[in-house]
Design a protein around this motif. Structure first.
Motif, PDB file in Angstrom:
ATOM      1  N   ALA A 593      35.598 -18.869 -29.457  1.00  8.30           N
ATOM      2  CA  ALA A 593      34.857 -18.670 -30.737  1.00  8.30           C
ATOM      3  C   ALA A 593      34.612 -20.040 -31.214  1.00  8.30           C
ATOM      4  CB  ALA A 593      35.277 -17.423 -31.454  1.00  8.30           C
ATOM      5  N   ALA A 594      33.523 -20.310 -31.520  1.00 13.36           N
ATOM      6  CA  ALA A 594      32.992 -21.792 -32.219  1.00 13.36           C
ATOM      7  C   ALA A 594      32.013 -21.149 -33.060  1.00 13.36           C
ATOM      8  CB  ALA A 594      32.414 -22.725 -31.363  1.00 13.36           C
ATOM      9  N   TYR A 595      31.754 -22.096 -34.178  1.00 16.25           N
ATOM     10  CA  TYR A 595      30.777 -21.901 -35.513  1.00 16.25           C
ATOM     11  C   TYR A 595      29.677 -23.113 -35.496  1.00 16.25           C
ATOM     12  CZ  TYR A 595      34.924 -18.796 -35.981  1.00 16.25           C
ATOM     13  OH  TYR A 595      35.700 -17.784 -35.932  1.00 16.25           O
ATOM     14  N   ILE A 596      28.603 -22.295 -35.775  1.00 16.05           N
ATOM     15  CA  ILE A 596      27.560 -23.489 -35.880  1.00 16.05           C
ATOM     16  C   ILE A 596      26.868 -23.055 -37.147  1.00 16.05           C
ATOM     17  CG2 ILE A 596      27.269 -23.932 -33.575  1.00 16.05           C
ATOM     18  CD1 ILE A 596      24.924 -21.703 -33.544  1.00 16.05           C
ATOM     19  N   LYS A 597      25.959 -23.839 -37.860  1.00 15.05           N
ATOM     20  CA  LYS A 597      25.267 -23.876 -39.033  1.00 15.05           C
ATOM     21  C   LYS A 597      24.174 -23.011 -38.730  1.00 15.05           C
ATOM     22  CE  LYS A 597      26.506 -28.066 -41.673  1.00 15.05           C
ATOM     23  NZ  LYS A 597      25.936 -29.196 -42.338  1.00 15.05           N
ATOM     24  N   ALA A 616      36.832 -31.102 -27.154  1.00 14.61           N
ATOM     25  CA  ALA A 616      35.899 -31.915 -27.476  1.00 14.61           C
ATOM     26  C   ALA A 616      34.521 -31.406 -27.649  1.00 14.61           C
ATOM     27  CB  ALA A 616      35.991 -33.287 -27.060  1.00 14.61           C
ATOM     28  N   PRO A 617      34.378 -30.400 -28.246  1.00 11.65           N
ATOM     29  CA  PRO A 617      32.733 -29.814 -28.306  1.00 11.65           C
ATOM     30  C   PRO A 617      31.857 -30.730 -28.728  1.00 11.65           C
ATOM     31  CG  PRO A 617      34.123 -28.731 -30.258  1.00 11.65           C
ATOM     32  CD  PRO A 617      35.221 -29.800 -29.100  1.00 11.65           C
ATOM     33  N   ILE A 618      30.730 -30.688 -28.447  1.00 13.27           N
ATOM     34  CA  ILE A 618      29.659 -31.661 -28.958  1.00 13.27           C
ATOM     35  C   ILE A 618      28.621 -30.874 -29.797  1.00 13.27           C
ATOM     36  CG2 ILE A 618      27.776 -33.200 -28.238  1.00 13.27           C
ATOM     37  CD1 ILE A 618      29.157 -33.704 -25.716  1.00 13.27           C
ATOM     38  N   TYR A 619      28.531 -31.169 -31.303  1.00 20.77           N
ATOM     39  CA  TYR A 619      27.609 -30.461 -32.054  1.00 20.77           C
ATOM     40  C   TYR A 619      26.252 -31.401 -32.196  1.00 20.77           C
ATOM     41  CZ  TYR A 619      30.720 -27.360 -33.699  1.00 20.77           C
ATOM     42  OH  TYR A 619      31.839 -25.944 -33.770  1.00 20.77           O
ATOM     43  N   ALA A 620      25.195 -30.622 -32.236  1.00 21.23           N
ATOM     44  CA  ALA A 620      24.071 -31.196 -32.249  1.00 21.23           C
ATOM     45  C   ALA A 620      23.175 -30.727 -33.271  1.00 21.23           C
ATOM     46  CB  ALA A 620      23.047 -31.380 -30.851  1.00 21.23           C
ATOM     47  N   SER A 621      21.942 -31.334 -33.558  1.00 21.93           N
ATOM     48  CA  SER A 621      20.966 -30.881 -34.352  1.00 21.93           C
ATOM     49  C   SER A 621      21.632 -30.625 -36.054  1.00 21.93           C
ATOM     50  CB  SER A 621      20.392 -29.354 -34.052  1.00 21.93           C
ATOM     51  OG  SER A 621      19.716 -29.835 -32.820  1.00 21.93           O
ATOM     52  N   GLU A 622      22.495 -31.491 -36.254  1.00 19.98           N
ATOM     53  CA  GLU A 622      23.276 -31.587 -37.770  1.00 19.98           C
ATOM     54  C   GLU A 622      24.091 -30.095 -37.530  1.00 19.98           C
ATOM     55  OE1 GLU A 622      20.078 -31.844 -40.746  1.00 19.98           O
ATOM     56  OE2 GLU A 622      19.989 -33.918 -40.088  1.00 19.98           O
ATOM     57  N   GLY A 623      24.814 -29.781 -36.531  1.00 22.68           N
ATOM     58  CA  GLY A 623      25.643 -28.662 -36.675  1.00 22.68           C
ATOM     59  C   GLY A 623      25.251 -27.545 -36.168  1.00 22.68           C
ATOM     60  N   ARG A 624      23.663 -27.369 -36.173  1.00 27.37           N
ATOM     61  CA  ARG A 624      23.181 -26.246 -35.460  1.00 27.37           C
ATOM     62  C   ARG A 624      23.076 -25.634 -34.084  1.00 27.37           C
ATOM     63  NH1 ARG A 624      21.313 -27.752 -40.465  1.00 27.37           N
ATOM     64  NH2 ARG A 624      20.817 -26.304 -42.042  1.00 27.37           N
ATOM     65  N   ALA A 625      23.736 -26.414 -33.418  1.00 24.90           N
ATOM     66  CA  ALA A 625      23.702 -26.345 -31.862  1.00 24.90           C
ATOM     67  C   ALA A 625      25.129 -26.824 -31.384  1.00 24.90           C
ATOM     68  CB  ALA A 625      22.658 -26.932 -31.099  1.00 24.90           C
ATOM     69  N   ILE A 626      25.544 -26.305 -30.314  1.00 26.10           N
ATOM     70  CA  ILE A 626      27.005 -26.720 -29.731  1.00 26.10           C
ATOM     71  C   ILE A 626      26.853 -26.723 -28.329  1.00 26.10           C
ATOM     72  CG2 ILE A 626      27.885 -24.263 -29.813  1.00 26.10           C
ATOM     73  CD1 ILE A 626      30.757 -25.515 -30.215  1.00 26.10           C
ATOM     74  N   ARG A 627      27.606 -27.638 -27.549  1.00 25.41           N
ATOM     75  CA  ARG A 627      27.753 -27.745 -26.078  1.00 25.41           C
ATOM     76  C   ARG A 627      29.120 -28.122 -25.547  1.00 25.41           C
ATOM     77  NH1 ARG A 627      24.665 -32.584 -22.990  1.00 25.41           N
ATOM     78  NH2 ARG A 627      26.521 -33.421 -23.560  1.00 25.41           N
ATOM     79  N   THR A 628      29.470 -27.359 -24.839  1.00 27.41           N
ATOM     80  CA  THR A 628      30.795 -27.429 -24.176  1.00 27.41           C
ATOM     81  C   THR A 628      31.004 -27.522 -22.530  1.00 27.41           C
ATOM     82  OG1 THR A 628      31.506 -25.115 -24.267  1.00 27.41           O
ATOM     83  CG2 THR A 628      31.917 -26.412 -26.401  1.00 27.41           C
ATOM     84  N   GLU A 629      31.784 -28.161 -22.156  1.00 26.62           N
ATOM     85  CA  GLU A 629      31.870 -28.129 -20.617  1.00 26.62           C
ATOM     86  C   GLU A 629      33.568 -27.871 -20.447  1.00 26.62           C
ATOM     87  OE1 GLU A 629      30.637 -31.831 -18.978  1.00 26.62           O
ATOM     88  OE2 GLU A 629      28.623 -31.826 -19.740  1.00 26.62           O
ATOM     89  N   ALA A 630      33.662 -27.107 -19.322  1.00 27.24           N
ATOM     90  CA  ALA A 630      35.099 -26.820 -18.890  1.00 27.24           C
ATOM     91  C   ALA A 630      35.052 -26.398 -17.492  1.00 27.24           C
ATOM     92  CB  ALA A 630      35.800 -25.936 -19.713  1.00 27.24           C
ATOM     93  N   HIS A 631      36.057 -26.950 -16.548  1.00 26.87           N
ATOM     94  CA  HIS A 631      36.124 -26.358 -15.082  1.00 26.87           C
ATOM     95  C   HIS A 631      34.804 -26.269 -14.758  1.00 26.87           C
ATOM     96  CE1 HIS A 631      40.106 -25.438 -16.653  1.00 26.87           C
ATOM     97  NE2 HIS A 631      39.549 -24.489 -17.466  1.00 26.87           N
TER      98      HIS A 631
END
Length: 745
Positions: A593-597, A616-631
């Motif tokens: 679970a992650a949180y965005i604005k 190390a999640p990557i937040y974009a659009s001033e915290g209104r989007a998120i991108r993660t990578e795993a496996h």
């Protein structure tokens, strides 16, 4: 040649100030025309170009190639800036996702929303047309600035540029003029206090106006009115004081080419630029000054002898019958008789050492004092214009609203509160988990993606969640369906009408229920429970009074509110990007679970999204989007507006296609469930030379808003945990993705 170039060199610093003032005036006109008329008039591009070049020329005393290049740079920048301001304001006004956002926040950092791209595309075309018309307006001026000067004869080069005479016979040698006189040249340093006081005031007003334009969205939110026509008109009119200050600088300081000569008992005004193409006496070397002095005296001698003048008209003016009109600490004002017999006034700045035009006036003996009156007057005018514009906008807002008073959502009207509502305990209940919040609801209700339907009565329920909110934000949510301007709106009531807005509910939360009545017989209830950690659970219900009684619906809402258990973390502006965690409430081994604005509720809050866990999640659009990578799996998540989920997915596909790297035959599968309002699409694109299979998946989260996820397989990073992660993701999202499953086999 170097001496003459130096003599004709314009004052670049002052020219830049003049160009900036002209550019800002032209830019303000472009913004004003776009925001008020709503039409596209490229002729203002021509006007802006003329304003920039004329502003430079007036304060610099001329326009060289270097000055023309500076003007072009300023012109390009101000046109682009004005166009971007118009685009930003249009986006804020028309795109729901950005409505109410700060101007500074939106300027130059638009979201990837289809409506924004359409507006940007139109304004980009607008910018190109403006540039074209700017070029048309600038072309004649540029041609004159870059035109090569007339080639001089060898005699002129020897005598004028090199400062030496040719070998001539004694009778051919140039004689000194018999007329003698005193020359009074302008000393720039004596007018420096005027430049500093007027220029400083102009810059201060300019900065204040630009800051006000950026702060207008916040002022709109503060005063709950639309600052459009009046304030923009006030800002436009406020540029008049700026031009007034620039004229003050020009009047007192931009007379480098004017000399006064006292000869033969008369006073003469000499324009060096018209007489011998000299722009500034102080910059001339002594040898060149001597030549120019002789030229002036020769010209005066010819005039006194009745010979025809070979100079341009206005190069030498005799000030006949001078009379004193007015004098202050910065200038003399005189009048003189013209050739036609009429009298003309002339203002002479006190920048001429030891000069006095009329006996009895004070002789100029040192630098003038600072001149603050124009700056203060300009400030007063600016305040008057802006205040008048604000008053006009308030009046327009009151006219648009009619007699209906503005609604203050933090105060209840004088209507009776509903009595205490007993909770209705159903025969059987089912526990649900949404956004790490547990709650119970009647098992007989039909469930489908945050929606519940009472099949017996037709009452529809819907669940929303927020994080990082307070009591005021909770009340905003509770009153979100109160629209006094709706012709069907009747009234509203609240279960609790205490001063604190929310009543205690258990030991760690508070609640309230607001009911909005409509004249067509429908009632919309909003029930909310707010935890001490800032998590808000909202349950809406809509029904007809004929279909189910008010008491029954309220009893169902109270039962669910009493069952709410908050198990998520406390989320704030300072920590939301660090609160990503494996979801224990869903028994997850890979999904987090992650949180965005978001500000879709009318205030800034946070919502949770499920993505593969990453340190190390990557937040974009001033915290209104998120991108993660795993496996070997990458997920991008953000919230977008749209008519339906299919539209949101197709809009994202167009964004990817705009990169030019999407395969033409890449979209081979698309699904849309209208009953659930969910959609998914498979797309294939190229990234850094690698083929990517991505599934675009959108589901309805709130009315008109969708959570979009872009799920991409990364074959070069796949490991043994790829398939377990993918299966867990599919279970949470409720879909299967065969094309991504095949990557892990």
């Amino acid at each position: 040649m170097n001496a003459e170039k130096k003599a004709q060199k314009e004052r670049i610093g002052r020219g830049v100030l003049g160009a900036l003032l002209g550019a800002l005036l032209g830019g303000a006109v472009i913004v004003f025309e776009d925001r008020t008329a709503g039409t596209f008039s490229p002729i203002f591009g021509v006007a802006t170009a003329v304003a920039v070049f004329q502003g430079y020329r007036q304060l610099a005393g001329g326009l060289s190639k270097r000055g023309a290049a500076i003007c072009v740079i300023i012109l390009m920048a101000v046109i682009a800036g004005a166009n971007q301001i118009n685009c930003t304001m249009e986006v804020i006004e028309t795109v729901d996702a950005l409505r109410g956002r700060d101007f500074v926040e939106v300027f130059g950092s638009f979201e990837e929303i289809p409506e924004v791209r359409e507006i940007q595309s139109w304004y980009q075309g607008h910018l190109l047309v403006l540039y074209l018309f700017c070029l048309l307006g600038s072309l004649p001026i540029l041609v004159r600035a870059f035109r090569k000067p007339r080639a001089r004869t060898k005699a002129e080069l020897d005598e004028i540029l090199l400062g030496k005479e040719q070998e001539k016979d004694p009778e051919q040698e140039r004689e000194k003029p018999e007329l003698q006189g005193t020359l009074y040249s302008f000393r720039k340093a004596w007018m420096k206090p005027v430049r500093v006081s007027a220029g400083g005031a102009a810059v201060a007003l300019l900065v204040a106006l630009v800051a006000l334009m950026m702060l207008m969205p916040r002022l709109e939110e503060r005063f709950q009115i639309r600052l459009e026509f009046g304030m923009i008109l006030g800002i436009f009119l406020s540029f008049i004081p700026l031009m007034w200050i620039s004229l003050t600088i020009t009047r007192y300081c931009n007379v480098f080419q004017i000399l006064y000569v006292r000869a033969a008992g008369r006073i003469w005004r000499v324009n060096l630029m018209k007489l011998c193409r000299v722009g500034d006496w102080e910059t001339l070397p002594p040898a060149r000054q001597a030549v120019v002095r002789d030229d002036i005296l020769w010209e005066l001698e010819n005039i006194l002898n009745g010979d025809l003048s070979a100079c341009d008209s206005g190069a030498v003016t005799e000030l006949r019958d001078i009379q004193a009109e007015k004098e202050d600490r910065w200038s003399w004002t005189i009048s003189y008789e013209t050739d036609s017999g009429s009298r003309k006034k002339l203002k002479i700045p006190k920048g001429y050492p030891d000069f006095v035009p009329v006996m009895g006036m004070e002789r100029a003996e040192g630098p003038t004092p600072y001149r603050w009156l124009p700056g203060l007057a300009a400030l007063v005018l600016t305040v008057v214009f802006l205040g008048g514009g604000f008053a006009v906008d308030r009046w327009r807002a009151s006219q648009n609203e009619g007699d209906a008073p503005a609604r203050d959502t933090h105060n209840l009207p004088e209507e009776p509160a509903l009595p205490d509502i007993p909770a209705r305990v159903p025969e059987t209940a089912t526990e649900f988990v949404i956004s790490e919040i547990r709650f119970q609801i009647d098992r007989e209700f039909q469930y489908s993606r945050r929606r519940f339907l009472d099949g017996k009565t037709g009452t529809a329920y819907r669940v929303y969640t927020q994080y990082g909110v307070d009591a005021a934000d909770a009340w905003d949510t509770l009153t979100s369906h109160i629209h006094t301007d709706d012709p069907l709106y009747d009234r509203f009531q609240a279960v609790y009408s205490g001063e604190d807005l929310l009543a205690p509910l258990g030991e760690t939360s508070r609640y309230n229920i607001v009911s909005v009545y409509r004249t067509d017989g429908t009632v919309c209830h909003t029930a909310a429970a707010l935890s001490d950690t800032g998590a808000l659970f909202t349950l809406e219900a809509e029904h007809t009074q004929a279909g189910q009684s008010l008491e029954e619906v309220l009893a169902n809402l109270m039962y669910t509110l009493n069952s709410v258990r908050f198990e998520g973390p406390e989320v704030t502006e300072e920590n939301y990007q660090t609160k990503i965690h494996l979801s224990e409430i869903r028994n997850c081994a890979y999904m987090a679970a992650a949180y965005i604005k978001t500000d879709h509720f009318g205030h800034e809050a946070f919502v949770d999204v499920y993505v593969p866990y990453s340190d190390a999640p990557i937040y974009a659009s001033e915290g209104r989007a998120i991108r993660t990578e795993a496996h070997g799996l990458r997920v991008y998540a953000s919230i977008f507006p749209g008519e339906n989920a299919k539209e949101v997915v197709e809009a994202r596909q167009q964004v990817l296609a705009s990169t030019g790297q999407v395969y033409a035959d890449g979209v081979d599968d698309q699904t849309y469930r209208e009953d659930l309002d969910v959609a998914c699409m498979l797309t294939v694109y190229e990234e850094n030379g690698q083929k990517r299979n991505a599934v675009l998946y959108a589901e309805s989260m709130w009315e008109g808003w969708y959570l979009l996820r872009e799920i991409t397989g990364l074959p070069e990073q796949i490991d043994e945990e790829y398939l377990p992660l993918l299966k867990e993701l599919e279970g949470i999202f409720g879909l299967t993705m065969p094309v991504l499953e095949q990557l892990g086999e």
